[in-house]
Structures are given as C-alpha cells and as structure tokens.
Design a protein around this motif. Sequence first.
Motif, mmCIF file in Angstrom:
data_model
loop_
_atom_site.group_PDB
_atom_site.id
_atom_site.type_symbol
_atom_site.label_atom_id
_atom_site.label_comp_id
_atom_site.label_asym_id
_atom_site.label_seq_id
_atom_site.Cartn_x
_atom_site.Cartn_y
_atom_site.Cartn_z
ATOM 1 N N CYS A 9 0.837 -1.201 0.000
ATOM 2 C CA CYS A 9 0.000 0.000 0.000
ATOM 3 C C CYS A 9 0.870 1.248 0.000
ATOM 4 O O CYS A 9 2.013 1.231 0.455
ATOM 5 N N ASP A 13 -3.471 5.275 -1.349
ATOM 6 C CA ASP A 13 -4.509 4.258 -1.159
ATOM 7 C C ASP A 13 -5.400 4.531 0.049
ATOM 8 O O ASP A 13 -6.358 3.785 0.295
ATOM 9 N N LEU A 17 -8.645 2.273 1.381
ATOM 10 C CA LEU A 17 -8.475 1.440 2.578
ATOM 11 C C LEU A 17 -9.480 1.820 3.655
ATOM 12 O O LEU A 17 -10.081 0.948 4.297
ATOM 13 N N LYS A 48 -2.274 -4.597 -0.188
ATOM 14 C CA LYS A 48 -3.604 -4.446 -0.770
ATOM 15 C C LYS A 48 -3.835 -5.554 -1.779
ATOM 16 O O LYS A 48 -2.897 -6.071 -2.386
ATOM 17 N N ILE A 55 -9.048 -1.691 -5.359
ATOM 18 C CA ILE A 55 -8.623 -2.278 -4.092
ATOM 19 C C ILE A 55 -9.857 -2.917 -3.452
ATOM 20 O O ILE A 55 -10.841 -2.237 -3.164
ATOM 21 N N TYR A 58 -7.437 -5.492 2.108
ATOM 22 C CA TYR A 58 -6.112 -5.097 2.572
ATOM 23 C C TYR A 58 -5.851 -5.730 3.926
ATOM 24 O O TYR A 58 -6.751 -6.258 4.584
#
Length: 152
Positions: A9, A13, A17, A48, A55, A58
């Motif tokens: 990650c 991101d 997330l 991830k 995505i 994660y």
Amino acid sequence: MQIADIDFCEPKDLGALYAIETACFESPWEQRLLENDLANPGRIIYLKALFRDRIVGYGAVAREEQVIHLLNLAVLEEFRRQGVASQLMIAFGEIGVEWNCKRMRLEVRSSNRGARDFYSRLGFSYKTRLRGYYADGEDALVLVARLPIVIT
C-alpha cells in the motif's frame, strides 16, 4: 476464485483502505491511524488486494521479534470466500519468512466463527483468550500458525 494482484500500500490508497475498513467493521480503525502508518512506512506493513485495478481488500502486519503479528485483515463483502483473504495471508506469510519469523499471530473476536474457520484452514490454532479485549467488552482469541502459511 478471484485472482487478485497483491501489492504494498501507498499513501494514495488511504481513501480506498478507509472505505473498506468502515464497510467491514463496526468499530473501524481511525482514518488518521491508517494515514500515519502509510505516511511513515517501517514497523507496520500494509498490503492491498487489487482486482481489475480496484482495491478490494487489505491487511496490516507488524514484526515482533520472530513473530509476524497480523493487525488487520479486511475484504469487501462481494469479494469474500473467493480467495482474496487467502492470497493476502500467504503474502504476509512470505514477508514473515523473509523477516526470519517462525510464526504468525493474530487476535480474532470469539464470536466471529467465519473468521475462526478461515484461520483454521490456514493452519492457525488457539493459543489463549484475551478477556474484554475489544472496546465493546468481547473477548479475543489469540491464534498462532507456523510459517509459511499453507491452505489446507
């Protein structure tokens, strides 16, 4: 089974997330915690899972001497039971081996039967109970597995 690409990650991101975190947990991690971890890589590693550049899951781990500690694992509902979490766990196991760790450890809600079954299939076994571990007072079960992670 969905085949996801697994990657490290980055600060960019954060939004994705945090959206996964809030979709998956009643008591999500605070956004500023994620932001701080992503901005200051080091002790905590985030991976991830990407499916078609989106995505979809994660996780985060920390190294504690010869143990890799799984801090968090989250996969969007529509991608669960399709191998995404397993791919993340295998990747974390590989990181643990690179760090010369012998085991992986995690905490899971005692009521979360689905997660407990999932971790069992990856070779995790019960070590101890942490009474009142979660903010709502629920106990956590500490599970451990030898590295590398193998799906059974």
